[in-house]
Design a protein around this motif. Structure first.
Motif, PDB file in Angstrom:
ATOM      1  N   ALA A 209      48.110  23.453  61.838  1.00  0.00           N
ATOM      2  CA  ALA A 209      47.670  24.979  62.261  1.00  0.00           C
ATOM      3  C   ALA A 209      47.868  25.935  63.220  1.00  0.00           C
ATOM      4  O   ALA A 209      48.219  26.753  63.579  1.00  0.00           O
ATOM      5  N   THR A 210      46.696  25.581  63.650  1.00  0.00           N
ATOM      6  CA  THR A 210      45.576  25.434  64.654  1.00  0.00           C
ATOM      7  C   THR A 210      45.933  25.439  65.883  1.00  0.00           C
ATOM      8  O   THR A 210      45.812  26.553  67.274  1.00  0.00           O
ATOM      9  N   LEU A 211      46.604  24.308  66.136  1.00  0.00           N
ATOM     10  CA  LEU A 211      47.037  24.875  67.630  1.00  0.00           C
ATOM     11  C   LEU A 211      48.836  24.525  68.043  1.00  0.00           C
ATOM     12  O   LEU A 211      49.703  24.306  67.053  1.00  0.00           O
ATOM     13  N   ASP A 212      48.853  25.346  69.116  1.00  0.00           N
ATOM     14  CA  ASP A 212      50.624  25.194  69.398  1.00  0.00           C
ATOM     15  C   ASP A 212      50.532  23.560  69.780  1.00  0.00           C
ATOM     16  O   ASP A 212      51.068  24.217  71.290  1.00  0.00           O
ATOM     17  N   TYR A 213      51.211  23.296  69.703  1.00  0.00           N
ATOM     18  CA  TYR A 213      51.716  21.436  69.877  1.00  0.00           C
ATOM     19  C   TYR A 213      52.596  21.430  70.596  1.00  0.00           C
ATOM     20  O   TYR A 213      52.757  20.731  72.034  1.00  0.00           O
ATOM     21  N   ASP A 214      53.862  22.446  70.830  1.00  0.00           N
ATOM     22  CA  ASP A 214      55.195  22.170  71.345  1.00  0.00           C
ATOM     23  C   ASP A 214      54.274  22.969  72.667  1.00  0.00           C
ATOM     24  O   ASP A 214      54.932  22.390  74.199  1.00  0.00           O
ATOM     25  N   ARG A 215      53.859  24.430  73.137  1.00  0.00           N
ATOM     26  CA  ARG A 215      53.445  24.300  73.524  1.00  0.00           C
ATOM     27  C   ARG A 215      52.060  24.057  74.842  1.00  0.00           C
ATOM     28  O   ARG A 215      51.898  23.434  76.348  1.00  0.00           O
ATOM     29  N   TRP A 216      51.498  22.893  74.163  1.00  0.00           N
ATOM     30  CA  TRP A 216      50.901  21.644  74.553  1.00  0.00           C
ATOM     31  C   TRP A 216      50.472  21.102  75.155  1.00  0.00           C
ATOM     32  O   TRP A 216      50.702  20.402  76.345  1.00  0.00           O
TER      33      TRP A 216
END
Length: 429
Positions: A209-216
């Motif tokens: 939940a801590t990582l905005d994977y799509d933006r990464w």
């Protein structure tokens, strides 16, 4: 305004945004001393994990804002910066670019983000420090150079070895003929440290939940989240990087080109072979052996992994050898070891002297002179690394025209000079 009042106003103007910061030293980094508040370059750091933390510390007193797609990195950065001056935080770098109280952007993201952040920052009137390797693919580099020049921006590439006195001295010796006619350059790059960091392969899963994977992911192809492909381990997958070839090659192949006096050019032919992880835990080479041939006849022999050339750069000439790596320089001339290579006179040809890679960038922002590893140099050095990977991936000898920046007579290989971005991301330059 008094110094106290200026800082209070600055803090108040930033705390309504969403960015963060964190610091740590980089190789040969040094801070500018005793800047007056009115002369301080105000920096926003984009990417504050790993190397981003090191870059943060190197310019700590200049940092006013930071950005990361991982809230763990962001919060750790904010806590660190709160030991001094409070900074603003953001998860999307684009929110920083319109701010009038930010002068420059320090980009320490994974490689697949470098071009977008740099070009957008230049278009927004911000100067840029972009980590090495400058690019993911060759065509990005030319766009970055054009964005810097058209917008009159200072862009420093994070190939920090250029600011080390040992590398400058070695290159000056070679340039001034201390070895006589240069015959060969040997470069030894380390093998991948994926296994030591990841320990084992893991299945795809859901991002934390801590990582905005799509933006990464950003412009990279969409694929399921895997913990062994993000953060430091991104480096060993073609979607995001070029392995140790681009990681350390952006340092040592850069030094080879500096000594050759070919910062604005490159090799004419490239050939190589590699081995890959048998379990396919990662994609980039485990070991490699490459030869870059330049128009002047000099060959750069580059190995990657155990059993290859000694680490660093070794110049071989008629009169002997000069070897250089971080913190050390050695020379053998006319069959005898030189006790102190720094006492060897270099000659009339002098190279750019930097007092520290980050300090040089900050100073050049003020003077508007090109920095020691200007975007054009970073682009050319990254290109050499990419060409080595292209030769390896195609299994063929590549013919390169450094003037037109094209691969001659091989459409399949030439297709690897660029990369399609995932929508809606577009490199507009």
């Amino acid at each position: 305004m008094t110094q106290l009042h200026r800082r209070a106003v600055l803090r108040a103007s930033l705390t309504g945004s969403t960015f963060l910061a964190l610091p740590a030293l980089t190789y040969r980094a040094a801070l500018l001393a005793q800047d007056k508040p009115s002369e301080t370059v105000r920096v926003a750091c984009v990417g504050v994990g790993g190397q981003g933390l090191a870059n943060m510390k190197a310019v700590r007193k200049n940092v006013v804002a930071v950005c990361d797609t991982d809230s763990v990195h962001l919060e750790a950065a904010a806590r660190e910066m709160e030991k001094g001056t409070k900074v603003a935080t953001a998860s999307d770098y684009r929110k920083l670019l319109d701010k009038k109280d930010i002068d420059a952007v320090l980009c320490s993201t994974p490689d697949h983000w470098h071009a977008l952040v740099t070009v957008d920052a230049c278009k927004a009137g911000k100067d840029v420090y972009c980590e090495k390797p400058l690019t993911l693919v060759v065509t990005e580099g030319r766009a970055m150079v054009k964005a810097a020049r058209d917008n009159k921006r200072i862009v420093q590439t994070g190939s920090q070895q250029r600011s080390g006195k040992e590398f400058r001295h070695a290159c000056e010796l070679v340039r001034n003929g201390a070895l006589g006619k240069l015959q060969e350059v040997k470069v030894g790059l380390p093998g991948p440290n994926w296994v030591s960091r990841a320990k084992k392969a893991v299945p795809d899963g859901s991002p934390p939940a801590t990582l905005d994977y799509d933006r990464w992911l950003g412009p990279a192809p969409e694929r399921p989240f895997n913990a062994n492909r993000v953060h430091y381990l991104f480096r060993f997958f073609w979607d995001y990087s070029g392995g140790q070839q681009t990681n350390f090659g952006a340092h040592d192949l850069d030094i080879a080109q500096w000594a050759l006096g070919l910062d604005d050019s490159g090799p004419t032919t490239i050939e190589g072979m590699a081995t890959f992880n048998k379990d396919k835990w990662f994609e980039t080479p485990e070991s490699a052996n490459q030869v870059f041939t330049y128009a002047n006849g000099v060959k750069v022999h580059c190995t990657l992994g155990a059993g290859g050339n000694p680490g660093g750069v070794t110049f071989v000439g008629e009169k002997g050898t000069i070897s250089v790596k971080r913190g050390a320089i050695a020379a053998m001339l006319n069959g005898e070891k030189v006790a102190d290579p720094y006492k060897l006179p270099t000659g009339e040809a002098k190279l750019y002297v930097s007092k520290g890679h980050h300090a040089d960038w900050l100073e050049c922002i003020k003077t508007r002179k090109l920095p020691i590893c200007d975007v054009e140099i970073g682009h050319r050095s990254a290109t050499v690394c990419h060409l080595g990977n292209i030769a390896i991936r195609t299994g063929r000898k590549i013919t390169w025209d450094p003037k037109s920046e094209t691969i001659v007579g091989d459409k399949e290989a030439a297709a690897l000079l660029t990369k399609e971005y995932r929508k809606p991301w577009i490199l507009l330059y």
